[in-house]
Design an enzyme around this catalytic site. Structure first.
Site, mmCIF file in Angstrom:
data_model
loop_
_atom_site.group_PDB
_atom_site.id
_atom_site.type_symbol
_atom_site.label_atom_id
_atom_site.label_comp_id
_atom_site.label_asym_id
_atom_site.label_seq_id
_atom_site.Cartn_x
_atom_site.Cartn_y
_atom_site.Cartn_z
ATOM 1 N N SER A 189 0.840 -1.195 0.000
ATOM 2 C CA SER A 189 0.000 0.000 0.000
ATOM 3 C C SER A 189 0.889 1.265 0.000
ATOM 4 O O SER A 189 1.759 1.375 -0.859
ATOM 5 C CB SER A 189 -0.955 -0.068 1.197
ATOM 6 O OG SER A 189 -1.959 0.881 1.081
ATOM 7 N N ASP A 341 -9.668 -3.382 -5.618
ATOM 8 C CA ASP A 341 -8.784 -2.444 -4.920
ATOM 9 C C ASP A 341 -8.825 -1.117 -5.669
ATOM 10 O O ASP A 341 -8.570 -1.081 -6.877
ATOM 11 C CB ASP A 341 -7.347 -3.022 -4.937
ATOM 12 C CG ASP A 341 -6.337 -2.083 -4.286
ATOM 13 O OD1 ASP A 341 -6.732 -1.020 -3.787
ATOM 14 O OD2 ASP A 341 -5.138 -2.438 -4.287
ATOM 15 N N HIS A 371 -7.718 -4.983 -1.361
ATOM 16 C CA HIS A 371 -6.666 -4.131 -0.805
ATOM 17 C C HIS A 371 -6.455 -4.417 0.678
ATOM 18 O O HIS A 371 -7.395 -4.555 1.434
ATOM 19 C CB HIS A 371 -7.021 -2.649 -0.979
ATOM 20 C CG HIS A 371 -5.879 -1.755 -0.627
ATOM 21 N ND1 HIS A 371 -4.867 -1.474 -1.518
ATOM 22 C CD2 HIS A 371 -5.523 -1.147 0.530
ATOM 23 C CE1 HIS A 371 -3.971 -0.715 -0.928
ATOM 24 N NE2 HIS A 371 -4.336 -0.496 0.319
#
Ligand code: NAG
Ligand code: NAG
Ligand code: NAG
Length: 401
Positions: A189, A341, A371
């Site tokens: 991320s 995501d 995600h």
């Protein structure tokens, strides 16, 4: 008493509401994910309420999820775990115990959390880094960089760069028995953003560049400039990372002025004269056809925001903004993207752009991926999906590092 019943009743109604938000078709362990997702959305709702009432800041409410998962440095039969600091930045080290004739590979891992949350000491990261150290017989370094909004851009990046530079010194590599030709920088991320940017910066310095063999990016965010790519629209409501939560947290890395968050939600935050930057993130050019669906590219709306934030034009915030000549000499790359995501397209675009200039890229796309899934690798909130992502990441490292 009546007050408590009212609160409990409200809680139940909200939970029932969130649990019925439809999930994508192909999701494995659907009920578990639906339940966890409803939990995250409730917490986000509470965060908004508490902020309006002036009780707590939004990000402080969400950071409860982090605090309950912090761990102490506990060594086990295979790995010695130590909390220390490199250049005054806190790090957690994982050092394999077994004797080795050869020097070891090393992985520097940068955790996610939208620049505002998270710690390498959270149980899932502690688990993943320990697993990496054990499987690869590698030295692993987790970085606890400073977080926004207390420390805005580029504090997090500066911390990561300092730690990497410190670790890459010959004396330090020698001290930990690390092979200077087998070092990978990884992140998930926004940790993927920080890893990407740090490597882009360090590649200009021959002393550091030659020591970074590989980069591994798990569902990275790579740009702040277009918030309406197809993946942002398809996955607007999550699971887990909704468009609203992502923008509400990530903008804090730039400023606490809420005018920016509102402009970002409308995708009208970029200043006049920034149109030339959009060619670096133009999904119409870089997304493979199958991901474009029926979406039609629309020109960005510029100059709606009265305040100018130089960070928005900075490739140290949006590493996709560097030109092709700066991409050419980047190291061996692993990129993992998830279908469900909002940041999917960032990873897909980077993968295309790197391949276009001849960088060797392995790209794994997880069709039922979500995600942040790697955070769901430890009991009781564990998903098979997280194990699959872990195994793909680790097996790439085993083959390539
Ligand atoms: C130590 O390593 C062995 C072999 O990889 C593994 O079977 C064992 O589970 C590891 N122990 C811990 C505590 O992770
Ligand atoms: C994005 O790409 C499309 C298709 O190539 C093109 O028509 C459009 O002008 C581009 N927009 C920007 C802002 O670069
Ligand atoms: C790419 O960017 C670098 C750094 O900003 C600059 O020095 C160089 O001239 C650019 N190259 C091209 C082809 O635009």
């Amino acid at each position: 008493m009546g007050y408590k019943i009212l609160c409990f009743g409200l809680f139940c109604i909200l939970f029932a509401y969130y649990i019925y938000i439809p999930m994508p078709e192909n999701i494995e362990e659907r009920w578990k994910i639906q339940f966890l997702d409803a939990g995250v959305k409730m917490l986000s709702f509470m965060g908004k309420m508490f902020e309006i009432m002036g009780l707590m800041k939004y990000e402080d409410v969400l950071s409860i999820l982090v605090k309950v998962q912090l761990t102490k440095p506990v060594s086990d039969e295979n790995i010695t775990v130590i909390d220390t600091d490199f250049s005054d930045i806190p790090v957690r080290l994982y050092l394999p115990k077994r004797k080795s004739e050869k020097q070891r590979p090393a992985v520097i891992f940068i955790h996610g959390g939208a620049f505002t949350l998270g710690s390498c000491k959270m149980l899932p990261y502690d688990y993943l880094n320990r697993w990496t150290a054990n499987k690869l017989d590698a030295v692993v370094v987790g970085i606890d960089y400073r977080l926004a909004p207390q420390y805005p851009f580029p504090a997090a990046l500066e911390d990561c760069v300092l730690v990497i530079k410190y670790f890459l010194q010959d004396t330090i590599l020698k001290k930990y028995g690390v092979d200077p030709t087998r070092i990978c920088i990884s992140g998930d991320s926004c940790g993927g953003t920080l890893a990407t940017t740090a490597i882009q910066l360090l590649q200009n310095n021959p002393e550091h560049k030659d020591k970074i063999k590989a980069q591994a990016l798990l569902y990275p965010g790579l740009q702040f400039i277009d918030t309406l790519m197809p993946s942002h629209r398809i996955n607007e409501h999550g699971p887990f990372l909704s468009r609203e939560i992502a923008i509400k947290l990530a903008y804090l890395y730039v400023t606490e002025d809420t005018a920016l968050v509102q402009a970002m939600q409308r995708n009208e935050h970029m200043p006049k004269g920034s149109r030339h930057l959009f060619k670096f993130v133009n999904w119409s050019d870089f997304l493979p056809e199958k991901y474009k669906k029926n979406y039609v590219y629309t020109e960005p709306t510029l100059g709606k925001l009265n305040v100018f934030y130089p960070a928005l034009l900075d490739s140290r915030l949006s590493p996709l903004l560097v030109n092709d000549s700066q991409l050419q000499s980047l190291p061996l790359t692993y990129i993992l993207t998830c279908e469900h995501d909002i940041l999917r397209d960032d990873g897909l675009i980077y993968s295309t752009r790197l391949r276009n200039v001849g960088v060797q890229v392995t790209h794994d796309h997880i069709e039922d991926g979500i995600h942040g899934a790697i955070l769901l690798i430890t009991v009781p909130c564990n998903l098979h999906l997280a194990v699959r992502i872990r195994d793909k990441y680790i097996s790439w490292l085993e083959k390539n590092l």
